[in-house]
Write a protein that holds these residues in place. Structure first.
Motif, PDB file in Angstrom:
ATOM      1  N   ASP A  97       0.820  -1.206   0.000  1.00 46.33           N
ATOM      2  CA  ASP A  97       0.000   0.000   0.000  1.00 46.33           C
ATOM      3  C   ASP A  97       0.857   1.261   0.000  1.00 46.33           C
ATOM      4  N   THR A  98       2.159   1.099  -0.274  1.00 44.55           N
ATOM      5  CA  THR A  98       3.088   2.235  -0.206  1.00 44.55           C
ATOM      6  C   THR A  98       4.110   2.127  -1.326  1.00 44.55           C
ATOM      7  N   TYR A  99       4.428   3.266  -1.936  1.00 41.44           N
ATOM      8  CA  TYR A  99       5.517   3.282  -2.903  1.00 41.44           C
ATOM      9  C   TYR A  99       6.452   4.434  -2.568  1.00 41.44           C
ATOM     10  N   ARG A 100       7.655   4.379  -3.124  1.00 41.78           N
ATOM     11  CA  ARG A 100       8.676   5.379  -2.855  1.00 41.78           C
ATOM     12  C   ARG A 100       8.813   6.301  -4.063  1.00 41.78           C
ATOM     13  N   LEU A 101       8.908   7.606  -3.787  1.00 39.13           N
ATOM     14  CA  LEU A 101       9.029   8.602  -4.839  1.00 39.13           C
ATOM     15  C   LEU A 101      10.403   9.258  -4.788  1.00 39.13           C
ATOM     16  N   TYR A 102      11.066   9.330  -5.940  1.00 38.00           N
ATOM     17  CA  TYR A 102      12.290  10.112  -6.097  1.00 38.00           C
ATOM     18  C   TYR A 102      11.914  11.311  -6.982  1.00 38.00           C
ATOM     19  N   ASP A 103      11.491  12.387  -6.362  1.00 37.13           N
ATOM     20  CA  ASP A 103      10.988  13.521  -7.124  1.00 37.13           C
ATOM     21  C   ASP A 103      12.106  14.111  -7.984  1.00 37.13           C
ATOM     22  N   MET A 104      11.836  14.266  -9.277  1.00 34.21           N
ATOM     23  CA  MET A 104      12.847  14.762 -10.200  1.00 34.21           C
ATOM     24  C   MET A 104      12.627  16.249 -10.474  1.00 34.21           C
TER      25      MET A 104
ATOM     26  N   GLY B  27      21.776  14.042   6.764  1.00 35.10           N
ATOM     27  CA  GLY B  27      20.692  14.355   7.676  1.00 35.10           C
ATOM     28  C   GLY B  27      19.833  13.134   7.948  1.00 35.10           C
ATOM     29  N   SER B  28      18.521  13.343   8.029  1.00 36.69           N
ATOM     30  CA  SER B  28      17.620  12.248   8.441  1.00 36.69           C
ATOM     31  C   SER B  28      17.532  11.125   7.422  1.00 36.69           C
ATOM     32  N   LEU B  29      17.609  11.441   6.122  1.00 34.69           N
ATOM     33  CA  LEU B  29      17.512  10.456   5.029  1.00 34.69           C
ATOM     34  C   LEU B  29      16.219   9.647   5.070  1.00 34.69           C
ATOM     35  N   GLU B  30      15.141  10.286   5.458  1.00 36.33           N
ATOM     36  CA  GLU B  30      13.840   9.604   5.418  1.00 36.33           C
ATOM     37  C   GLU B  30      13.373   9.506   3.971  1.00 36.33           C
ATOM     38  N   PRO B  31      12.943   8.335   3.534  1.00 38.48           N
ATOM     39  CA  PRO B  31      12.449   8.196   2.154  1.00 38.48           C
ATOM     40  C   PRO B  31      11.124   8.933   1.993  1.00 38.48           C
ATOM     41  N   ASP B  32      10.845   9.365   0.769  1.00 38.01           N
ATOM     42  CA  ASP B  32       9.581  10.022   0.443  1.00 38.01           C
ATOM     43  C   ASP B  32       8.584   8.927   0.086  1.00 38.01           C
ATOM     44  N   LEU B  33       7.753   8.526   1.054  1.00 40.92           N
ATOM     45  CA  LEU B  33       6.797   7.430   0.862  1.00 40.92           C
ATOM     46  C   LEU B  33       5.416   7.995   0.576  1.00 40.92           C
TER      47      LEU B  33
END
Length: 656
Positions: A87-94, A229-235
Motif C-alpha cells: 500500500d506504499t511506494y517510494r518517490l524520487y521527485d525529479m 541528515g535524516s535520510l527519510e524516504p519520500d513514501l
C-alpha cells in the motif's frame, strides 16, 4: 536465382529474394555505422546531505544511418515499490532538468510521465540529427540516498534492465559530503552477480565496459552516516503496478471490492439467468390433456402451429383446441410403427436434438432399403480383419428424386459424386464438407416440419459459445493480465486476491452458461408428439415377439425398421427377433427371402450378421464421414543483497 526464375517463381517471391540479397550485400558496408547506440556513457553523481542526488549524464550517441532522428531520450525511474508493503511506494521527485549538446545538436528539453519513469527528451521535433552527437543531461532526484544505522548508501541502476540499446564505455563517479569508503558494481541481466570495476575514495569510480540490450549496470557507494541528515524516504500511499502506474490505496480497495463482488455476483447472475431461460424456454412444449403422441386434429393442408388470428396456447384444426404447456410428458405407450412420414435420420435428430453421424449413416441404410442404392460387405486385404462396403447406385437414384428430401439428395450426391459405385473407404478425407451440408439440411428440415422453432444446434450454440468464451477467456486472461490486475489491487488489503476471485467468478459463470446452454434446444408441442411416438416405437422394437410377425411380411418389416433400430442402438435385438421368425418359418417349410439391397462376403448369412454388419457400417461411416486430411529498500551490501538491476531507481533510453 536464375534457376528459380526459370522454374516459374512468382514475381513477388523474386522481388523478395532480390531484396534479401541486396540487404545482405549492403550489410558489410553499412553495419559499422548503422547501429543506434551510445559509444560513451559517463555519469557523475553529487550526493547532498539532505539525501538528494545531482546527476550529470555525459553521452556520446551514434544515430543509425539512413533513419530520421531528432535527438535522445532518457527514462529516469522515479517511482518504486517499497520493501514488501503493498500500500506504499517510494518517490524520487525529479527536478532541475536541463540539457546541452557540445557537438551543436538541438538540445531542447521536454519531460513527461511514462509509468514508473519520467521521460526526458532532448532535441527538436522539427529538426533531425545524424552521425555522432554529444549531450550533457542534468537532473536532480530527491530523497534518493538510503540511510542505515551504520552507513549511508547510493544504490543506482546506471543502466536499467529496460534498456534496449548497446552502451559502450560505461563509467561513473560518485562524490559526496564525505569520502566514499566502500564500493561495488554489478552488470549483466537482471539478478546477475557478476562484478564490474569500482574503487572508493574522495571520488569513487566505476567502470563496466560495454553493456548489451536488456542488461543492467548497478553501482553501490557507501558513505559515513554522520555526513547526512535524516535520510527519510519520500513514501506515498498507493502501489506501483508492473507497468509502473501508481494506484492509490483507496483506488486499490475499490477495485478489489469490485473484483471480489463481480467474482461472487457473476456466477449467481449466470445461474439465475440460465435457470430462468431453461425453465421458460429450454423445456419442451406439449399438448396438455392429450395422450402423449397425439396432436389436435388438423384441417387438411394446414401445417402444425399457430395460424393468424389464433391466440397463443391453441392449436389449429377442425375447431379443436389444446393448451400448450411446458414440461416432461407422461410415460408413452408402445407404438407398432414409426411416426408417419418420419425417416430414421429425422427421428434420430428429434430424439437427441442432434443430427449426428449415426443419423446420417442410418439414412444411408434407409435409402438402400428404399431402393436408391445397394450395399455389399467386403473383406479388405491386409493385416488383421478389415471390412469395407461397396455402395452402388440404382436406377431410382438417377430417375426418381422428387420424393427425396434435400438432406437425402445432398447425401446421395456426396457419396457418388458422378460415379456409379464407390467404396466407403474411398470417401475418407473428402466427405466432411458433404457431411456438414447434410447435417445443416437436417436441422433445417426439423424446423420446417415444426418440431423446433429454431435449429437445435443454433439454440445451443449461442449460450454454449458464450460459456466457452468466458471459461477460456477467464483462464487465459489470468495468465495474460493476472499479474497486472494483481499489482493494481496489491494494496487493497483483502484476504482473498481480488484478481483471482474475479477470474474464478468469470470461469464459473462461463461453466454455467456452457453446461446449461446445452439444454436450450426445446421441441415444440408437435415435436414432443413426434418424440413420444418415436419412443413408443422403440419399445416395440425392443419387446417385439417373433409370434407377432407374419412370415410373408418378415423380410419387408425387418428391412424397413432396421434403420430405425440402428438409430436407437437396438439393431442386434431386432435381428435376434427375426432369427426366431426365420427359424419358425423354416420349420414350417417356408423360406424368408433375403433382403435384395444387401450382400455379404458369403451371401446373405443371417439377420444377425446383417444387423451386426449395419452397426459396423454406421460406426465406420461415422469415422469416415468426419475424417479430414489434417486429422491423420534493503542494503545492497548485505549478504546476497547486491545484483545487477537491483537499484532503487535508474535510467535507460535511446534515440527518438
Amino acid at each position: 536465382m536464375p534457376r528459380a526464375a526459370r522454374g516459374g517463381v512468382r514475381l513477388g517471391a523474386l522481388m523478395a529474394v532480390l531484396l534479401v540479397l541486396a540487404t545482405l550485400g549492403a550489410a558489410p558496408a553499412s553495419a559499422a555505422g548503422s547501429e543506434d547506440k551510445a559509444t560513451r556513457f559517463h555519469v557523475d553523481f553529487e550526493l547532498k546531505a539532505d539525501g538528494s542526488v545531482d546527476v550529470t549524464e555525459n553521452i556520446t550517441w551514434q544515430f543509425p544511418s539512413g533513419e530520421e532522428r531528432h535527438g535522445i531520450e532518457r527514462l529516469i525511474k522515479v517511482r518504486a515499490g517499497y520493501q514488501d508493503r503493498q500500500d506504499t511506494y517510494r518517490l524520487y521527485d525529479m527536478s532541475r532538468v536541463s540539457a546541452q549538446s557540445p557537438s551543436g545538436a538541438p538540445s531542447d528539453v521536454s519531460t513527461s510521465s511514462f509509468g514508473a519513469y519520467e521521460r526526458i527528451r532532448v532535441g527538436d521535433p522539427n529538426r533531425t540529427v545524424s552521425g555522432t552527437q554529444t549531450y550533457v543531461v542534468r537532473y536532480t532526484l530527491a530523497h534518493y540516498v538510503n540511510g542505515f544505522p551504520d552507513h549511508a548508501e547510493l544504490y543506482f541502476n546506471l543502466v536499467d534492465t529496460s534498456n534496449e540499446n548497446t552502451y559502450e564505455n560505461v563509467s561513473a563517479t560518485v562524490h559526496g559530503p564525505a569520502p566514499v569508503d566502500r564500493t561495488d558494481c554489478f552488470y549483466g541481466e537482471l539478478g546477475s552477480t557478476q562484478r564490474c570495476q569500482s574503487s572508493p575514495g574522495e571520488s569513487a569510480s566505476f567502470s563496466a565496459g560495454t553493456v548489451a540490450p536488456r542488461q543492467a549496470v548497478s553501482i553501490l557507494a557507501s558513505l559515513p552516516r554522520s555526513a547526512f541528515g535524516s535520510l527519510e524516504p519520500d513514501l506515498r500511499e498507493g502501489a506501483v503496478t508492473d507497468s509502473g502506474e501508481v494506484v492509490a490505496t483507496g483506488t486499490a480497495r475499490a477495485l478489489g471490492a469490485l473484483s471480489i463482488g463481480a467474482g461472487v455476483v457473476l456466477p449467481v447472475l449466470a445461474a439465475a439467468l440460465m435457470g430462468f431461460l431453461v425453465w421458460t424456454r429450454g423445456r419442451d412444449e406439449r399438448y396438455a390433456g392429450l395422450t402423449p403422441g397425439l396432436t389436435p386434429g388438423l384441417t387438411p393442408g394446414l401445417t402444425p402451429g399457430l395460424t393468424p388470428g389464433m391466440a397463443p396456447g391453441t392449436a389449429p384444426g377442425a375447431g379443436q383446441q389444446a393448451q400448450v404447456v411446458r414440461g416432461a410428458a407422461p410415460t408413452v405407450a408402445v407404438q407398432f410403427t414409426p411416426p408417419a412420414g418420419v425417416q430414421p435420420g429425422m427421428l434420430g435428430t428429434v430424439i437427441d436434438e442432434t443430427a449426428n453421424t449415426v443419423d446420417v449413416a442410418a439414412t444411408v441404410v434407409d435409402l438402400a432399403v428404399r431402393g436408391h442404392l445397394t450395399m455389399e460387405e467386403r473383406d479388405r486385404s491386409g493385416f488383421g480383419h478389415h471390412v469395407d462396403w461397396m455402395l452402388r447406385r440404382t436406377e431410382s437414384t438417377r430417375e426418381d428424386r422428387s420424393a427425396l428430401h434435400l438432406y437425402e439428395r445432398r447425401l446421395l450426391d456426396g457419396i457418388f459424386a458422378g460415379r456409379d459405385a464407390v467404396l466407403l473407404s474411398e470417401l475418407k478425407n473428402e466427405f466432411k464438407p458433404t457431411l456438414d451440408s447434410v447435417q445443416s439440411a437436417m436441422y433445417d428440415e426439423v424446423v420446417a416440419r415444426g418440431w423446433f422453432r429454431r435449429s437445435p444446434r443454433a439454440q445451443r450454440a449461442v449460450w454454449t459459445g458464450l460459456g466457452q468464451v468466458l471459461v477460456f477467456g477467464g483462464i487465459l486472461g489470468t495468465f495474460w493480465f493476472g499479474s497486472g490486475l494483481s499489482s493494481m489491487m496489491a494494496g487493497s488489503g483483502y484476504p482473498v486476491p481480488p484478481a483471482l476471485a474475479l477470474a474464478v467468478g468469470v470461469v464459473l459463470a462461463g461453466a454455467i452458461f456452457w453446461l446449461l446452454g446445452r439444454r436450450m434446444a426445446a421441441r415444440t408441442a408437435e415435436g414432443s408428439a413426434v418424440l413420444a411416438q418415436s419412443l413408443g416405437f422403440r419399445e416395440y422394437l425392443v419387446t417385439a415377439e417373433a409370434s407377432q410377425i407374419r412370415w410373408e411380411e418378415a423380410q419387408e418389416v425387418f428391412s424397413r425398421y432396421l434403420p430405425y433400430a440402428i438409430v436407437f442402438g437396438v439393431a442386434e435385438k431386432w435381428a435376434k427377433t427375426f432369427e426366431q421368425v426365420a427359424a419358425a418359418a423354416a420349420a414350417a417349410g417356408h423360406t424368408i427371402v433375403a433382403p435384395w439391397w444387401y450382400a455379404g462376403p458369403g451371401g446373405f448369412g443371417s439377420f444377425t450378421h446383417l444387423a451386426s454388419g449395419m452397426d459396423s457400417f454406421a460406426t465406420t461411416a461415422g469415422g469416415t464421414f468426419t475424417s479430414t486430411p489434417g486429422s491423420s529498500g534493503s542494503s545492497g551490501f548485505s549478504a546476497g543483497g547486491g545484483f545487477s538491476g537491483g537499484g532503487g531507481g535508474g535510467s535507460s533510453g535511446g534515440s527518438w
